[in-house]
Design an enzyme around this catalytic site. Structure first.
Site, short mmCIF file in Angstrom:
data_model
loop_
_atom_site.label_atom_id
_atom_site.label_comp_id
_atom_site.label_asym_id
_atom_site.label_seq_id
_atom_site.Cartn_x
_atom_site.Cartn_y
_atom_site.Cartn_z
N CYS A 70 32.30 17.08 -26.97
CA CYS A 70 33.47 17.78 -27.50
C CYS A 70 33.46 19.23 -27.02
CB CYS A 70 33.47 17.75 -29.03
SG CYS A 70 33.82 16.11 -29.68
N CYS A 152 37.71 15.50 -26.89
CA CYS A 152 37.69 15.88 -28.31
C CYS A 152 37.40 17.38 -28.46
CB CYS A 152 36.67 15.05 -29.09
SG CYS A 152 35.03 15.04 -28.38
#
Ligand code: JS2
Length: 251
Positions: A70, A152
């Site tokens: 992420c 993400c």
């Protein structure tokens, strides 16, 4: 790293041996690489080169799937060199081409033939003039979609502030990647508008093209932030500004 060449050149045509030995980066085991190459070749051989589907590449995509952490995804549009100079410096950041999925075919062109199970080493259709669903374009659409779906946290995009359309809705980034971000996973898109890449325009975060991007992103319930790359000190040129940029980002 694959350079711009046809698959036949990469393969050292007419044999396939050289292609098989250079297809994967060294960290991929030979047996895995062979499987990946076979899946890739099967995706488009024995098929009309103008009628390839995203589904055709699914096995290859599954075999090469890598998870980018992420906050570390970097998209780019008309800034390929600059974006990769950046990820070369900031090694924890990843473009699609820094993942196995994009790396192994970056810069290659390929196609098959409906009447043969071999790679077509002789000629591939002229994509723009002859066919939309060609093996190369369909591939990049499919892998770009997957790359965006998997992202993400905060995602980043390097845009070319020397072009009037720093954001182009028809680009892969505009057409495929931003449409496939999952708002449940991606909370922010951070745009880096880079100046002095070459070209006469000087587009900043406040331009209408960037506002258009912001609107699309906000409509998708994702926060949009934008940062202009101001040249600092005596640093001139794209390479230099990205280095400065990278250094500042790291600070
Ligand atoms: C790489 C190729 C080839 O965010 C980036 C990447 O994730 C990429 O997949 O798509 C985005 C860039 O595409 P976009 O926005 O259309 O930028 P561009 O500079 O107008 O076009 C670059 C070509 C994208 C697809 N693509 N990507 N390596 O060898 C390659 N060949 C093609 N057709």
């Amino acid at each position: 790293m694959a350079t711009s060449q046809s698959l036949s050149q990469a393969a050292g045509a007419p044999g396939r041996k050289r292609f098989f030995s250079t297809f994967c980066p060294p960290q991929v085991l030979d047996k895995d690489c062979q499987k990946i190459q076979e899946a890739f070749i099967k995706s488009f051989t024995s098929k009309d080169p103008c009628n390839v589907t995203e589904q055709d590449y699914q096995l290859f995509i599954e075999l090469t799937n890598e998870i980018v952490p992420c906050d570390k995804t970097v998209f780019w549009s008309k800034t390929k060199e600059l974006a990769h100079q950046y990820t070369e410096i900031q090694q924890e950041m990843f473009t699609l081409e820094n993942t196995l999925l994009g790396y192994i075919v970056d810069g290659l062109r390929w196609c098959g033939d409906a009447g043969s199970s071999e790679i077509n080493y002789k000629s591939c259709p002229d994509w723009r003039e002859e066919c939309f669903n060609n093996s190369v374009s369909v591939f990049w659409n499919a892998v770009s979609k997957r790359f965006a779906e998997d992202a993400c946290g905060v995602v980043h995009v390097v845009l070319n502030g020397s072009l009037i359309k720093a954001f182009d809705e028809k680009s892969t980034f505009g057409r495929v990647e931003i449409r496939n971000l999952h708002p449940q996973k991606v909370h922010t898109l951070q745009a880096w508008v880079m100046h002095s890449i070459g070209g006469i325009a000087s587009i900043s975060c406040s331009s209408s093209s960037i506002f258009n991007l912001k609107t699309i992103i906000n409509e998708r319930n994702i926060t949009f932030t934008c940062q202009d790359n101001y040249r600092r000190g005596t640093c001139m040129g794209a390479k230099c500004s990205m280095r400065t940029f990278a250094a500042n980002e790291g600070a």
